[in-house]
Design an enzyme around this catalytic site. Structure first.
Site, PDB file in Angstrom:
ATOM      1  N   GLU A  45       0.839  -1.112   0.072  1.00 51.70           N
ATOM      2  CA  GLU A  45       0.146   0.194  -0.051  1.00 51.70           C
ATOM      3  C   GLU A  45       0.719   1.383  -0.074  1.00 51.70           C
ATOM      4  O   GLU A  45       0.483   2.156  -0.474  1.00 51.70           O
ATOM      5  CB  GLU A  45      -1.025   0.108   1.059  1.00 51.70           C
ATOM      6  CG  GLU A  45      -2.328  -0.778   1.038  1.00 51.70           C
ATOM      7  CD  GLU A  45      -1.887  -2.422   1.274  1.00 51.70           C
ATOM      8  OE1 GLU A  45      -0.778  -2.511   1.751  1.00 51.70           O
ATOM      9  OE2 GLU A  45      -2.710  -3.126   1.011  1.00 51.70           O
ATOM     10  N   HIS A  64     -11.318  -3.606   9.157  1.00 49.31           N
ATOM     11  CA  HIS A  64     -11.898  -3.461   7.642  1.00 49.31           C
ATOM     12  C   HIS A  64     -13.256  -3.036   7.696  1.00 49.31           C
ATOM     13  O   HIS A  64     -14.187  -3.078   6.620  1.00 49.31           O
ATOM     14  CB  HIS A  64     -12.080  -5.009   7.053  1.00 49.31           C
ATOM     15  CG  HIS A  64     -10.932  -5.705   6.892  1.00 49.31           C
ATOM     16  ND1 HIS A  64     -10.289  -6.282   7.681  1.00 49.31           N
ATOM     17  CD2 HIS A  64     -10.217  -6.176   5.609  1.00 49.31           C
ATOM     18  CE1 HIS A  64      -9.081  -6.931   7.372  1.00 49.31           C
ATOM     19  NE2 HIS A  64      -9.106  -7.005   6.204  1.00 49.31           N
TER      20      HIS A  64
END
Lengths: 445, 339, 341
Positions: free
Chosen positions: B71, B140
């Site tokens: 990321e 999440h």
């Protein structure tokens, strides 16, 4: 009681500390704030100060020892305090404060305000929402007089609206008085007469005060713009006419009656000679006052004064006195200034808010009927003007639609005459700076 | 539900929120050869939430690039590419993973133009699937809009409808500066009419979804729909709520919110991010400092996420973020002067 | 052995730089090295006089690495730089006047006074900027290389970083992606032995940072970073590979900063002997001697180059001093693109 010396927490994640060295021996004196001992943590070494003054006793930890945060290391006894056995370490060591129980999860509906019990002691300031405060301010209503319907008596918007409506409805269908200049006398409006002295307010300062008398259907608040333009330290005395501003609603029999009340107020309020200024009807009253108390008046300033001729815009005076809504007031107010756009809607709205009380409108309508019967000035002060000894200035707007400036031409030669261009009947609102500067010149000998 | 983006007299087609985003990306890839898509598993897999879908088949792997699970590096590559002439749309699988890339987003992308005195631009779009309700638990399900909204140099939007999802993405690509789009995962399947072809929805403009007189509810993302649901219930009791879809967290549409609060005198902020120091705090402060203050007739209320990570248990998960009944109750309290 | 062969052999024995670059280019390189040294000394002096605030990271002692690395680059080629980036900026072609102006916080500076030393950049000469974050420029360089490849351009990107950055995750992510996508980027590590105070031995598991290249399937080469020619030669190979579309390389220049990490460094982690031994290996003196040995310059013309650099620096400082400060009211200018009304 000796003061406990503990292992302090000096770092976020510190659970214990190592005692490095004592700077003070057992039994020695220490001063509060002086270095007492050093500690070492895994991050740093640091000096710890004595928490109190006195003598150090019961040293419980030796250099090199690792001590839990909060645990006692020694005790400081005040000078002269008897040193007993070491206080119970067990109780002192119980320093771990239990974590507060986690608050109930209350993420979704949070009512922090409602959660506070309604036991708060009122501190004298009413609780009110911002909009309620604004409306009350605009309507000149004291919040103290409004009953709040919100939580803990909080005053809400509609509480103020209700109060405004209540005041407006005290005399709900006040009979619309006939025009004051009608041939047949109209029935007097219904209002209850009050008694008492005229309301006088003052502004402190240095030197001779300036006494202000407002005009018909105005009040002392109308001087605000001029006051801002005048020197800050000029002391002021303001008189509210009967049935105007905060003065009692008194019935008057005629101009002389009114002048008498003003002289009484003057005698009460003035501690010595004054500079005198009056506007319109207040100008006529100032002239009368100067005539009656000549030695008390240092200078006289007449602002578009009444009493110097018969002509007056009676319809405008009456319209202003009677209007019960901004919409009916505004057209008359526009006659006051040189140009119709001199009066903004906000100004008219503010003016109407000060006139919401039907009693006040009725008192003033009656006064207009007495002073200006049939739309003419029922009193003549031309002779008084001839008699005035104080230095006198006449200030008039060239575009005055209420009282024509040509009436000023009756003044004797020693009276200063100022005719302002682009100004109507209310120079103190239309051009306060220019007026203040003229007044300044006039007051200075 | 109708798409509210005002596009007069255009052909519309029913699409899901995910399809509308894909449609926007396809249009962008076709219109502008410098646009590329980057992200983890956005190629043949079609994206974690099947948003890129079949785009790799239409535009090839050079323009729909799978990145390694990197990321920080991936976001940095997007920054470098944007700095030198490409317009990347970088997809995070979950907005939570943007925490791994904070350095590149906050220290690099957001500040590059300023640090270089206006001599450089970073025109890129970060797409971030966000929000709770999927049972994905603490790592999440988060809503980070306030985090990024706190950074000068970034623009942060939260579309609540398919039409806005498409229009805001195309607007973000037109923007010369980095834009972060939070896409609410529970909205991906929501269907509505979406204008066909190219159009943009202005960044920084809120939208009044339901006009009302009694209370202003400013909501964002999925909270807009919960607020509308609450408003319908309130209407049955004669309470007329105005629901504003914030759409853009940075810049925030002051004018629309201030005008609404001046009208209603009551404000309720509803957002999914953690309540403390969230978007609602900013809106509340903005109103308190604005000319709308003198029109407030009740305290300002905020409904936001619980002071806890998003839990796994479905009942706990629901309880952790505002739901329609809570919005309804809070609005009722405001109007009935119970707070 | 023919005469021709003899000549070629003699050529081969010359240092790469002498063989490969024109005398003009070599003289210009020496001047740039002087310019870097004198610029940084001038900045240090201005800092002492209170003309510069904040801090700065000086690269005195590392000039060969900066200039030799950038020898073959054009303005179309990009670099990403580090917090110790003054040398890179000058090597890539920036003017010292605008750099001083930036250090002085002036509107005429490269970043209009918004960036300062740590964000010095000159986008027009391909310098995408120094970076205050260790490792910050690594993925950005990969992105710039991605642009070149996508748009079919043949420019390359040089990514300067220090030994400290080789332990950042961004380093590993960036090298991996560059290799996976065969991007035209050269990672140039200026290994000056210390990340602030922590030595490479204490922080890094491999002996040479170039050893890491094998993990990402790219060539890795460690050279004497104070040897202009050695750096230029390694870069020549890496750039050729990148332009040929064969992918990235890692070049490690072993060098040394004479000064501390920043202005607040008390130099407690290295010995005077160590510092002096590196000062004896001054890259500028070495390069100057080489150029004189090979007849590119004589002592007089070398000194003339140095004096020209001195004049540039003096002029740059005057320009910066005389430049206007940014308007206070424009504190938020450049946060976003200007919106044309």
């Amino acid at each position: 009681m000796p003061v406990e010396v503990i292992m302090p927490k000096v770092d976020m994640d510190m659970a214990s500390g190592k005692l490095a060295v004592w700077h003070v021996e057992e039994g020695a004196t220490v001063k509060k704030g002086a270095a007492l001992f050093d500690i070492e943590t895994d991050k740093a070494a640091m000096e710890v100060e004595a928490p109190a003054s006195g003598r150090l006793h019961h040293i419980l930890a030796a250099p090199g020892q690792v001590i839990a945060v909060g645990a006692p290391l020694a005790f400081i006894y005040a000078e002269g305090e008897a040193v007993g056995p070491a206080p119970s370490v067990a109780s002192a060591a119980a320093t771990a404060t239990p974590e507060p129980a986690p608050a109930a999860a209350d993420a979704v509906v949070t009512t922090p305000v409602a959660a506070i019990a309604a036991v708060e002691v009122a501190n004298g300031t009413p609780r009110a929402t911002p909009v309620a405060r604004r409306l009350a301010r605009e309507a000149a209503i004291a919040l103290e007089s409004v009953i709040g319907s919100g939580p803990r008596q909080r005053i809400q918007k509609d509480d103020v609206e209700r109060e405004i409506a209540r005041r407006a409805a005290i005399k709900p269908a006040a009979p619309a008085p006939a025009p004051v200049y009608a041939a047949e006398p109209a029935a007097p409006a219904v209002w209850s007469e009050e008694s008492g002295d005229l309301h006088v307010t003052t502004r402190k300062g240095t030197g001779t005060p300036l006494l202000l008398i407002h005009g018909f259907a105005a009040d002392s608040a109308g001087w605000m713009a001029l006051e801002r333009a005048l020197p800050r330290d000029l002391p002021l005395i303001r008189i509210d006419l009967p049935g105007h501003g905060r003065s009692p609603r008194r019935r008057i029999a005629g101009f002389a009656d009114l002048a008498r009340l003003v002289v009484q107020a003057f005698d009460r309020a003035a501690e010595g000679p004054v500079h005198l200024l009056g506007h319109s009807l207040g100008g006529a009253l100032a002239l009368a006052l100067a005539d009656i108390r000549p030695r008390q008046i240092k200078t006289l300033t007449l602002l578009a004064p009444a009493g110097l001729g018969p002509e007056i815009d009676g319809a405008a005076l009456n319209g202003i006195a009677r209007a019960s809504a901004t919409e009916s007031l505004a057209p008359w107010l526009k006659r006051l200034t040189a140009r119709p756009d001199g009066i903004s809607h906000d100004f008219a709205k503010a003016a109407m808010l000060a006139r919401l009380d039907p009693d006040l409108r009725a008192v003033q309508s009656d006064m207009a009927r007495v002073l200006f019967p049939d739309g003419v000035q029922g009193f003549d002060l031309t002779a008084a003007l001839d008699r005035v000894t104080a230095p006198t200035a006449l200030i008039w707007g060239r575009d005055d639609h209420i009282l024509p400036w040509s009436q000023a031409l009756k003044a004797p030669g020693e009276v200063a005459l100022h005719l302002l261009r682009g100004v109507g009947h209310i120079p103190h609102i239309e051009d306060p700076e220019a007026l203040a500067s003229l007044i300044g010149r006039h007051l200075r000998p | 539900m109708n798409a509210q983006t005002a596009i007069p007299e255009v052909k519309t087609r029913e699409m899901s929120y995910a399809e509308a985003i894909r449609d926007a990306m396809a249009i962008a890839l076709e219109r502008d050869p410098t646009v590329i898509l980057m992200g983890e598993d956005i190629g043949v897999y079609g994206g974690a939430f099947q948003v890129t879908g079949d785009l790799v088949e239409r535009f090839g792997t050079d323009r729909v690039m799978d990145t390694p699970i990197s990321e920080l590096g991936g976001a940095g590559v997007a920054v470098g590419a944007a700095l030198t002439g490409l317009k990347p749309i970088f997809e995070f699988q979950f907005s939570d993973f943007a925490a791994l890339a904070m350095e590149q987003i906050v220290n690099q992308a957001a500040k590059m133009r300023y640090m270089l005195g206006g001599e450089a631009a970073v025109p890129l779009v970060f797409r971030m699937p966000a929000g709770s309700g999927t049972g994905a638990a603490a790592q999440h399900s988060q809503s980070f809009e306030a985090w990024f909204g706190h950074v000068p140099g970034l623009k942060v939007v939260q579309p609540s409808t398919p039409a806005d999802a498409k229009g805001l993405l195309l607007a973000a690509l037109e923007d010369p500066d980095p834009v972060i789009i939070f896409e609410h995962k529970l909205l991906y399947k929501m269907k509505a009419q979406v204008p066909e072809g190219y159009y943009t929805t202005p960044i920084g403009k809120a939208q009044i979804m339901r006009p009302g007189r009694d209370v202003t509810i400013v909501a964002s993302a999925i909270m807009v729909h919960r607020a509308l649901e609450a408003a319908e219930k309130l209407a049955k009791d004669g309470i007329d709520a105005e629901v504003i879809d914030l759409r853009s967290v940075r810049p925030i549409d002051r004018d629309t919110i201030i005008a609404s609060v001046r009208k209603t005198g009551r404000l309720l902020c509803v957002y999914e991010g953690v309540r403390t120091l969230g978007v609602g705090a900013e809106i509340s402060a903005m109103i308190a400092e604005s000319e709308a203050f003198d029109y407030l007739d009740a305290p300002i209320l905020r409904l936001g996420g619980a002071e806890a990570p998003i839990p796994y248990n479905p009942d706990l998960e629901r309880a952790a973020v505002p739901q329609a009944p809570a919005i309804e109750a809070a609005a009722r309290q405001l109007v009935r002067r119970e707070v | 052995m023919t005469m021709k062969d003899k000549v070629e052999t003699a050529q081969d024995n010359l240092p790469f730089a002498i063989r490969h670059f024109s005398p003009d280019a070599l003289r210009a390189a020496l001047k740039k090295m002087y310019l870097i040294r004198l610029f940084e000394e001038g900045a240090e002096d201005s800092y002492t006089r209170g003309l510069i605030h904040g801090t700065m990271h000086l690269s005195i002692g590392q000039e060969a690495s900066a200039v030799a690395t950038c020898m073959e680059l054009t303005d179309a080629d990009k670099i990403t730089s580090t917090h110790r980036g003054h040398g890179h900026c000058i090597a890539k072609g920036a003017e010292v006047g605008r750099m001083f102006a930036e250090f002085f916080g002036k509107e005429t500076g490269y970043c209009h006074g918004r960036g300062g030393s740590m964000h010095i950049a000159d986008v027009k000469t391909g310098n995408l900027g120094a970076n205050g974050i260790v490792g910050g420029g690594l993925p950005i360089a990969v992105g710039a290389a991605l642009t070149a490849k996508r748009l079919g351009r043949d420019d390359v990107t040089i990514c300067f970083f220090g030994d400290g950055a080789n332990n950042e995750g961004a380093f590993h992510e960036a090298l991996n992606m560059a290799s996976v996508w065969k991007l035209p980027v050269i990672f140039v590590c200026e290994n000056n032995k210390y990340g602030m105070s922590t030595s490479i031995e204490r922080s890094t598991a491999v002996r040479y940072i170039a050893d890491r290249a094998v993990a990402y399937s790219m060539p890795g080469e460690t050279v004497d970073g104070n040897d202009f020619s050695a750096v230029a030669e390694a870069m020549h190979r890496a750039i050729a590979r990148a332009r040929a579309g064969e992918g990235p390389s890692l070049v490690e220049n072993l060098t040394y900063r004479w000064r501390g990490h920043s202005k607040s460094d008390r130099n407690r982690y290295r010995t005077k002997d160590e510092i002096e031994s590196w000062m004896a290996r001054d890259p500028i003196a070495r390069f100057r001697a080489d150029l004189i040995t090979h007849g590119i310059l004589n002592d007089e013309s070398a000194t003339a180059l140095q004096q020209a650099a001195e004049a540039d620096v003096a002029q740059g400082i005057e320009f910066a001093k005389a430049s206007p400060a940014p308007q206070i009211t424009e504190v938020t200018k450049f946060v976003h693109a200007e919106v044309s009304a």
